[in-house]
Design a protein around this motif. Structure first.
Motif, PDB file in Angstrom:
ATOM      1  N   THR A   1       1.078  -1.263   0.153  1.00  0.00           N
ATOM      2  CA  THR A   1       0.317  -0.078  -0.299  1.00  0.00           C
ATOM      3  C   THR A   1       0.656   1.192  -0.212  1.00  0.00           C
ATOM      4  O   THR A   1       1.603   1.399   0.447  1.00  0.00           O
ATOM      5  CB  THR A   1      -0.835   0.435   1.367  1.00  0.00           C
ATOM      6  OG1 THR A   1      -1.316  -0.485   1.238  1.00  0.00           O
ATOM      7  CG2 THR A   1      -1.685   1.102   1.131  1.00  0.00           C
ATOM      8  N   THR A   2       1.270   1.923  -0.800  1.00  0.00           N
ATOM      9  CA  THR A   2       1.419   3.432  -1.115  1.00  0.00           C
ATOM     10  C   THR A   2       1.691   4.174   0.416  1.00  0.00           C
ATOM     11  O   THR A   2       2.571   4.886   0.639  1.00  0.00           O
ATOM     12  CB  THR A   2       1.301   3.934  -2.191  1.00  0.00           C
ATOM     13  OG1 THR A   2       0.814   3.866  -2.890  1.00  0.00           O
ATOM     14  CG2 THR A   2       1.345   5.738  -1.937  1.00  0.00           C
TER      15      THR A   2
ATOM     16  N   MET B   1      -3.953   6.407   2.761  1.00  0.00           N
ATOM     17  CA  MET B   1      -4.697   6.211   2.168  1.00  0.00           C
ATOM     18  C   MET B   1      -6.458   6.376   2.260  1.00  0.00           C
ATOM     19  O   MET B   1      -7.340   6.301   2.154  1.00  0.00           O
ATOM     20  CB  MET B   1      -4.794   5.446   1.191  1.00  0.00           C
ATOM     21  CG  MET B   1      -3.060   5.930   0.266  1.00  0.00           C
ATOM     22  SD  MET B   1      -2.812   4.616  -0.892  1.00  0.00           S
ATOM     23  CE  MET B   1      -3.404   5.100  -2.267  1.00  0.00           C
TER      24      MET B   1
ATOM     25  N   TYR C   1      -8.696  -2.394   6.281  1.00  0.00           N
ATOM     26  CA  TYR C   1      -7.564  -2.729   5.947  1.00  0.00           C
ATOM     27  C   TYR C   1      -6.635  -2.989   7.068  1.00  0.00           C
ATOM     28  O   TYR C   1      -5.513  -4.145   6.928  1.00  0.00           O
ATOM     29  CB  TYR C   1      -7.045  -1.077   5.239  1.00  0.00           C
ATOM     30  CG  TYR C   1      -6.075  -1.274   4.909  1.00  0.00           C
ATOM     31  CD1 TYR C   1      -5.220  -2.001   3.731  1.00  0.00           C
ATOM     32  CD2 TYR C   1      -4.753  -0.643   6.292  1.00  0.00           C
ATOM     33  CE1 TYR C   1      -4.127  -1.681   3.737  1.00  0.00           C
ATOM     34  CE2 TYR C   1      -3.146  -0.781   5.676  1.00  0.00           C
ATOM     35  CZ  TYR C   1      -3.271  -1.348   4.372  1.00  0.00           C
ATOM     36  OH  TYR C   1      -1.572  -1.382   4.347  1.00  0.00           O
TER      37      TYR C   1
ATOM     38  N   ASP D   1       3.692   3.565  -4.638  1.00  0.00           N
ATOM     39  CA  ASP D   1       3.312   3.886  -6.115  1.00  0.00           C
ATOM     40  C   ASP D   1       2.431   3.072  -7.039  1.00  0.00           C
ATOM     41  O   ASP D   1       2.584   1.561  -6.550  1.00  0.00           O
ATOM     42  CB  ASP D   1       3.738   4.903  -6.320  1.00  0.00           C
ATOM     43  CG  ASP D   1       3.756   5.984  -5.286  1.00  0.00           C
ATOM     44  OD1 ASP D   1       2.812   6.450  -4.751  1.00  0.00           O
ATOM     45  OD2 ASP D   1       5.671   6.325  -5.336  1.00  0.00           O
TER      46      ASP D   1
ATOM     47  N   GLU E   1      -5.774  -0.152  -1.795  1.00  0.00           N
ATOM     48  CA  GLU E   1      -5.717   1.019  -1.674  1.00  0.00           C
ATOM     49  C   GLU E   1      -6.672   1.997  -1.689  1.00  0.00           C
ATOM     50  O   GLU E   1      -8.002   1.053  -2.618  1.00  0.00           O
ATOM     51  CB  GLU E   1      -4.487   1.677  -2.840  1.00  0.00           C
ATOM     52  CG  GLU E   1      -3.312   1.200  -3.124  1.00  0.00           C
ATOM     53  CD  GLU E   1      -1.911   1.872  -3.616  1.00  0.00           C
ATOM     54  OE1 GLU E   1      -1.275   2.292  -3.400  1.00  0.00           O
ATOM     55  OE2 GLU E   1      -2.403   2.069  -4.677  1.00  0.00           O
TER      56      GLU E   1
END
Length: 258
Positions: free
Chosen positions: A156-157, A161, A171, A186, A203
């Motif tokens: 996950t970036t 988010m 999550y 990303d 994400e």
């Protein structure tokens, strides 16, 4: 949709080549950074790369639409719309990390039929198009085949988010059950998923220019990508994304997130 034409795939590569040429000279240089209204950063590299791609589209396909992160939308009611993010991961770009990428998608009546993830510094390019297997620099790419959540690697970036308490709770429940959870990446994480190095990317709070190009790359490599309810992604999706190496892994994750 049937197999996408060679001309459109070749043109997408031309767009990616053009963006590379603009972006590379700016990497790890001192740049003026402007904060947009959503507080995300933008640089001259973002803007010049998108402008260059838009000019090519206007010249080659003046009846196609364009939806870009930096300069907005034109003709989005056209059958074909190009969706552009010149630098997905500008925060990585401005801090010198080569995990950002140029995202180029082509949508046909709202559905993505072609996607490109291009990493200009590492010279890595994933292409996934309707009727064609995903490639990385011309060689076939394939997801890992992982079906077991307890054995899966998740990217996950950034956890921020997860923009609601409910999303963050779900999550966190997922992260507790995977073998390896990492932040960062990303769009590059989705390329790694398509090549079998990552099993999951989850994400939220993304925009069409963030996710449309990912669809073809992931799906044509054997993976599955959808929103958190399992619906196919299009221009109107809510920006909460699940990408998985296999349908089995995807279903397991949806049971936790959905």
């Amino acid at each position: 949709m049937k197999t996408l034409s060679d001309d459109l795939v070749t043109f997408a590569e031309t767009l990616a080549d053009t963006a590379r040429d603009v972006i590379r000279p700016h990497f790890r240089t001192r740049l003026d950074i402007v904060d947009k209204q959503d507080e995300s950063p933008v640089t001259i590299a973002d803007r010049d790369a998108e402008e260059a791609m838009r000019r090519l589209i206007e010249d080659a396909y003046p009846d196609h639409g364009i939806f870009g992160e930096e300069f907005g939308a034109v003709r989005t009611d056209a059958d074909y719309v190009w969706v552009l993010d010149p630098i997905d991961g500008t925060k990585s770009f401005v801090t010198g990390l080569p995990v950002f990428g140029t995202l180029i998608a082509l949508a046909h009546r709202g559905r993505p039929v072609l996607g490109v993830i291009d990493q200009p510094i590492l010279s890595e390019r994933w292409i996934g198009a309707a009727g064609r297997p995903t490639t990385l620099n011309g060689a076939a790419a394939k997801t890992s085949g992982c079906t077991d959540l307890a054995a899966a690697s998740l990217y996950t970036t950034h956890p921020s988010m997860m923009d609601t308490d409910d999303r963050r709770t779900r999550y966190d429940r997922l992260v507790e059950q995977v073998k390896l959870g990492r932040f960062g990446g990303d769009c590059y994480a989705y390329g790694l998923l398509a090549s079998g190095h990552v099993d999951l990317v989850v994400e939220a709070n993304l925009f069409p220019y963030d996710y449309m190009a990912l669809v073809g790359v992931v799906e044509q490599a054997g993976g599955v990508i959808s929103d958190w309810q399992g619906k196919s992604l299009d221009m109107d999706s809510d920006g909460a994304i699940v990408a998985a190496a296999t349908p089995e892994l995807h279903r397991t994750v949806l049971n936790i997130l959905g």
